[in-house]
Design a protein around this motif. Sequence first.
Motif, PDB file in Angstrom:
ATOM      1  N   THR A   1      21.738-142.622  -7.327  1.00  0.00           N
ATOM      2  CA  THR A   1      21.135-141.407  -6.781  1.00  0.00           C
ATOM      3  C   THR A   1      19.673-141.601  -6.424  1.00  0.00           C
ATOM      4  OG1 THR A   1      20.607-140.602  -9.011  1.00  0.00           O
ATOM      5  CG2 THR A   1      22.713-139.895  -8.034  1.00  0.00           C
TER       6      THR A   1
ATOM      7  N   PHE B   1      25.831-138.666   0.272  1.00  0.00           N
ATOM      8  CA  PHE B   1      26.332-137.350  -0.127  1.00  0.00           C
ATOM      9  C   PHE B   1      25.170-136.524  -0.694  1.00  0.00           C
ATOM     10  CE2 PHE B   1      29.630-140.506  -0.757  1.00  0.00           C
ATOM     11  CZ  PHE B   1      30.760-139.939  -0.204  1.00  0.00           C
TER      12      PHE B   1
ATOM     13  N   ALA C   1      23.782-134.920  -3.618  1.00  0.00           N
ATOM     14  CA  ALA C   1      24.063-135.160  -5.035  1.00  0.00           C
ATOM     15  C   ALA C   1      24.368-133.869  -5.799  1.00  0.00           C
ATOM     16  CB  ALA C   1      22.884-135.887  -5.693  1.00  0.00           C
TER      17      ALA C   1
ATOM     18  N   PRO D   1      28.536-132.953  -3.660  1.00  0.00           N
ATOM     19  CA  PRO D   1      29.010-134.132  -2.924  1.00  0.00           C
ATOM     20  C   PRO D   1      30.006-133.843  -1.805  1.00  0.00           C
ATOM     21  CG  PRO D   1      28.966-134.561  -5.283  1.00  0.00           C
ATOM     22  CD  PRO D   1      28.755-133.092  -5.106  1.00  0.00           C
TER      23      PRO D   1
ATOM     24  N   ARG E   1      28.253-134.172   3.083  1.00  0.00           N
ATOM     25  CA  ARG E   1      27.993-135.598   3.247  1.00  0.00           C
ATOM     26  C   ARG E   1      27.463-135.910   4.651  1.00  0.00           C
ATOM     27  NH1 ARG E   1      33.670-135.799   3.271  1.00  0.00           N
ATOM     28  NH2 ARG E   1      33.403-134.588   1.367  1.00  0.00           N
TER      29      ARG E   1
ATOM     30  N   TRP F   1      31.379-137.929 -10.409  1.00  0.00           N
ATOM     31  CA  TRP F   1      30.973-137.335  -9.146  1.00  0.00           C
ATOM     32  C   TRP F   1      32.094-136.524  -8.503  1.00  0.00           C
ATOM     33  CZ3 TRP F   1      26.089-136.988  -8.685  1.00  0.00           C
ATOM     34  CH2 TRP F   1      25.268-137.975  -9.225  1.00  0.00           C
TER      35      TRP F   1
ATOM     36  N   LEU G   1      23.299-138.799  -3.296  1.00  0.00           N
ATOM     37  CA  LEU G   1      24.182-139.785  -3.905  1.00  0.00           C
ATOM     38  C   LEU G   1      24.461-140.847  -2.849  1.00  0.00           C
ATOM     39  CD1 LEU G   1      26.152-140.825  -6.114  1.00  0.00           C
ATOM     40  CD2 LEU G   1      27.881-139.295  -5.110  1.00  0.00           C
TER      41      LEU G   1
END
Length: 215
Positions: free
Chosen positions: A27, A50, A52, A55, A58, A138, A185
């Motif tokens: 991250t 993504f 975070a 997610p 994206r 996740w 992410l």
Amino acid sequence: MLKESTLTVDQAAWTVTVPAGDYWIGTLGAGDAFRITDLKGNQAVDTLFFNAENPHERYSAVDTIREQGNLYLTSGTTLLSDDGNDMLEIIADTCGRHDTLGGACAGESNTVRYALEKKTMHSCRDSWLLAVNTHEQWGLTKRDITHNINFFMNVPVTPEGGLTFEDGISAPGKYVELLAKMDILVLISNCPQLNNPCNGFNPTPIALSSWRGVG
């Protein structure tokens, strides 16, 4: 557009080396800078971004290409999400351009493009599936593996509108650096492809570095 960074690796919060063909997941905080370095040259780095915090939001190649009016990514490009939000901005680039049309290698595409016996060869999709199943916190599944960026990969568009996979335009030590606009992410496959020249038929390691609170 070529642009050097003002940041130095010795001041980075962390730096890691990702072996050839391996994956990395981690991250970034909003305001962090993130650099991907092509250590040996001619290596393709298939990357998914993504939100975070959510997610299911994206990176979107479609929205990014439409808004910037350019098929290729380089310094000054803002990467947009599928909700139209700013995710990251490329703030430095010593390679010159990066692909977001060619997609990622998979057993199925290796079979179609090359030969039936290539299906069992390791691919970027394999790396991503391993990552999401190993990091279940996740909540990602194979359905979340969608648009990706191929950093350092050279995929020209032909006059007929097709795509070709050509020798890379990167070189040892070239890098791309991004500034996170939200908590991000990152999921990377350091591409294991051996069937086309995107890796010079020889996958090699990359380095990742991050600086906290740059912007």
